[in-house]
Write an enzyme that holds these catalytic residues in place. Sequence first.
Site, PDB file in Angstrom:
ATOM      1  N   GLU A 195     -64.861  14.429  28.365  1.00  0.00           N
ATOM      2  CA  GLU A 195     -63.644  13.603  28.934  1.00  0.00           C
ATOM      3  C   GLU A 195     -62.209  13.352  27.860  1.00  0.00           C
ATOM      4  O   GLU A 195     -62.039  12.280  27.740  1.00  0.00           O
ATOM      5  CB  GLU A 195     -64.125  12.370  29.286  1.00  0.00           C
ATOM      6  CG  GLU A 195     -65.113  12.300  30.391  1.00  0.00           C
ATOM      7  CD  GLU A 195     -65.792  11.011  30.963  1.00  0.00           C
ATOM      8  OE1 GLU A 195     -65.466   9.904  30.738  1.00  0.00           O
ATOM      9  OE2 GLU A 195     -66.887  11.093  31.683  1.00  0.00           O
ATOM     10  N   GLU A 288     -71.222  14.853  35.218  1.00  0.00           N
ATOM     11  CA  GLU A 288     -71.526  13.359  35.349  1.00  0.00           C
ATOM     12  C   GLU A 288     -71.202  13.226  36.717  1.00  0.00           C
ATOM     13  O   GLU A 288     -69.861  13.587  37.300  1.00  0.00           O
ATOM     14  CB  GLU A 288     -70.735  12.322  34.594  1.00  0.00           C
ATOM     15  CG  GLU A 288     -71.298  12.324  32.992  1.00  0.00           C
ATOM     16  CD  GLU A 288     -70.351  11.436  32.211  1.00  0.00           C
ATOM     17  OE1 GLU A 288     -69.855  10.406  32.856  1.00  0.00           O
ATOM     18  OE2 GLU A 288     -70.351  11.560  30.838  1.00  0.00           O
TER      19      GLU A 288
END
Length: 349
Positions: A195, A288
């Site tokens: 991320e 995720e």
Amino acid sequence: MNVTKKLLLSILLVFCSFPTFSHAQEHGSGSMPTITTNDLNNPNATLEAKNLMKYIKSEVGQHILSGQMDNGNATTMYQKTGKYPAILGLDMYDYSSVPVAMGKKSSQVEKAIAYHDKGGIITFMWHWIAPNMTNKSKWASGEFTKNTSFDVQAALNNPSSKEYQMIIKDIDLIAAQLKRLQDKKIPILFRPLHEAEGGWFWWGAKGPEPAKKLYRLMYDRITNYHHINNLIWVWSSVKSDWYPGDNVVDIAAYDSYVKSVSSNNTASSKYQQLYSLVKGNKPIAMSENDKIPDPDLLKKDGLKWSYFMTWRDEDNLSGSFMYNTDSYLKKVYNHNYVITRDELPKGLF
Ligand SMILES: *[C@@H]1O[C@H](CO)[C@@H](O)[C@H](O)[C@H]1NC(C)=O
Ligand SMILES: *[C@@H]1O[C@H](CO)[C@@H](O)[C@H](O)[C@H]1NC(C)=O
Ligand SMILES: *[C@@H]1O[C@H](CO)[C@@H](O)[C@H](O)[C@H]1NC(C)=O
Ligand SMILES: *[C@@H]1O[C@H](CO)[C@@H](O)[C@H](O)[C@H]1NC(C)=O
Ligand SMILES: *[C@@H]1O[C@H](CO)[C@@H](O)[C@H](O)[C@H]1NC(C)=O
Ligand SMILES: *[C@@H]1O[C@H](CO)[C@@H](O)[C@H](O)[C@H]1NC(C)=O
Ligand SMILES: *[C@@H]1O[C@H](CO)[C@@H](O)[C@H](O)[C@H]1NC(C)=O
């Protein structure tokens, strides 16, 4: 040379007898062409890593692999559904210099070995605590930009600085853990600097250039200096200006949070973006998620996510249990589009 030829031959033999290898060609559905490149970027990748990559590629569009973060949460999945996730998600968190200095001990590598011995696949991420955290009441959230002033750009621009050396030291500490797994012939889906594009972690705090530079430095240090060859490198940012390059990424990924138990969101626009990013040449994973994308919708929409990785349940605030009801988990884990641990090929990786 001779040794290399023998190795190549044995790799070929393994692939020829590979049970599911031809499926992708047989059923590849309409819009998305089949992946044509078959190798990992690292030419010296271990046989197990290559076999795992081959398997993942052969399953693109055929099935989605189930995944669950946290060993205890994976056991809960078994209790709720009668099946273990194909992939166990673990974290290098406590192995870097700051947690070690603060007295933390980790057993994540032991958990990886145990799960692999039961036939599972392992992925490791790394919530990397900024390497110069010293405040005892603050360090534990030191991966967040908000909680550290560690300047990744300044550090990378000054290889003689002590901050640069701290970066290298931490990479070396993680490489030592990866080496333990390599010694056990365990291939790892390795997903560092996740991320980055969000900016909320220090490695993404100074924009795309330092983040990419750090990723490439890490890839080089681990691969070419430490000769860690059991890794499949997973990059989880979507934006193209953040992409560190085809030659250091094996799987492209996105972390999907829909924050709703009734959501039918399959993150199709992110899938399409990643597909363009890798020009259809690499598997695309949901690295995720909170609510697991509905396998019926994935099939219907032709979204070929390679795997999902449900976030661990932290006080019922996100992830496994809050956004996935028991009956939904049973449906997903027993769905014919979803691969669980018991359905993985044996002895190849
Ligand atoms: C799920 O994972 C979280 C975070 O690691 C942990 O605190 C929690 O105890 C786990 N739940 C179960 C049932 O193992
Ligand atoms: C450590 O962090 C805490 C919490 O943010 C803060 O109150 C404290 O002043 C910090 N200590 C030092 C020495 O900076
Ligand atoms: C660290 O950052 C997180 C997320 O930005 C925040 O929720 C948390 O309160 C911060 N912790 C400290 C000790 O500052
Ligand atoms: C960490 O490094 C940054 C620069 O990268 C510096 O501004 C900060 O003071 C350092 N923090 C500690 C606790 O040494
Ligand atoms: C790959 O293996 C070859 C032959 O053993 C060796 O010469 C080379 O240094 C290795 N490269 C890496 C990155 O480990
Ligand atoms: C998701 O799809 C189901 C079945 O079609 C439907 O009942 C439900 O309302 C949808 N959920 C949302 C949030 O649109
Ligand atoms: C989380 O939810 C479960 C039931 O789904 C409940 O048993 C447990 O007490 C909850 N935990 C917290 C910390 O609220």
